[in-house]
Enzyme design. Structure first.
Site: not given
Length: 295
Positions: A110, A275
């Protein structure tokens, strides 16, 4: 009385120098060729609690909190580049040099992956291998978001606004704001136990201004840096592995093609682990990273 922040068992917790007098908090363990693991949003280095010990069996593993996050320093965003990915990448290079490592592998998730990407472009002589978890480069990210599909990235647009309103709105509902991502972006609600979730929320609530500054930089100076490299034909010189959710089909673009334009030595993989893949599927991610480090 609040509970103590969890730590990575078996790791030494140290302070390392970054750029401009900033100090980074980091966990360090293992022996062998060095690997740096950078966390994402809204997390800290604790996101690597399953993967880092496995890699430390074969490598020297360093897990910093990025500037502005966790227990690292949070300088005011007095300059445009205070939270640019270029500055944050330079933090990591300087921190590793202080440990005696002038070359190392770098893996980011991320926000940490955007820092890793920038480090790979700015410091090709330093980064030996590059691992990217669940992002596309900043310039490409803005290009692929469009229409109602961009609602998945609503936080990017909020934190891109001028200073004041985003910080106030988020600070007034910090647990709800940051918690919404921890709850909504996982495929396994047990992957982030309550102790870790609490640590993430506490750290994020204490870092609203710097987190917003990090995201705001990605709507400004980071785009300038990416575009300059694109125009110059710059590419990542080291082996690169990208693991991401199938954002290409969801948002209508060629995800592997986007990364291939930046990386001639690319291993692009899709995952169904959500994620927070290093927390939901640590065995999968450890295996992928070991394969990258063997290239």
């Amino acid at each position: 009385m609040t509970s103590a922040t969890p730590t990575l068992p078996g790791f030494d917790h140290v302070r390392l120098p970054g750029e401009g007098g900033v100090e980074l908090s980091a966990a360090v363990a293992g022996h062998g060729s060095p690997v740096v693991l950078l966390h994402g949003f809204p997390e800290t280095h604790l996101m690597w609690r399953h993967v880092a010990p496995r890699l430390a069996e074969e490598h020297t593993v360093v897990c910093p909190d990025l500037r502005g996050y966790g227990d690292s320093d949070k300088p005011p965003a007095a300059e445009e580049d205070t939270y640019s990915k270029r500055t944050m990448a330079a933090d990591i290079v300087r921190a590793m040099a202080s440990l005696g490592h002038d070359r190392f592998a770098l893996v980011g998730h991320d926000r940490g992956a955007l820092v890793a990407f920038r480090a790979g472009l700015d410091h090709p002589e330093t980064i030996t291998h590059l691992g990217i978890l669940d992002v596309v480069p900043t310039l490409d990210m803005w290009n692929v978001l469009h229409g109602v599909s961009a609602a998945v990235a609503h936080h990017l647009y909020l934190m891109a606004q001028p200073p004041g309103l985003p910080e106030t709105m988020i600070a007034n509902s910090a647990d709800a704001f940051f918690g919404s991502f921890l709850d909504g972006w996982t495929t396994d609600t047990d992957a982030i136990p309550e102790e870790i979730r609490t640590a993430y929320l506490r750290a994020s609530a204490a870092a609203v201004d710097s987190i917003v500054a990090d995201y705001r930089a990605s709507a400004g100076i980071d785009i300038v840096h990416d575009r300059a490299d694109l125009d110059a034909g710059s590419q990542l010189a080291m082996p690169v592995t990208v693991v991401q959710q199938d954002w290409g089909s969801q948002l209508g673009y060629d995800a592997a093609g986007v990364w291939r334009a930046w990386s001639p030595d690319l291993d692009h993989r899709l995952t169904r682990s959500g994620h927070f893949m290093a927390e939901t599927s640590p065995e999968e991610i450890t295996g992928v990273l070991r394969a990258l480090l063997a290239r």
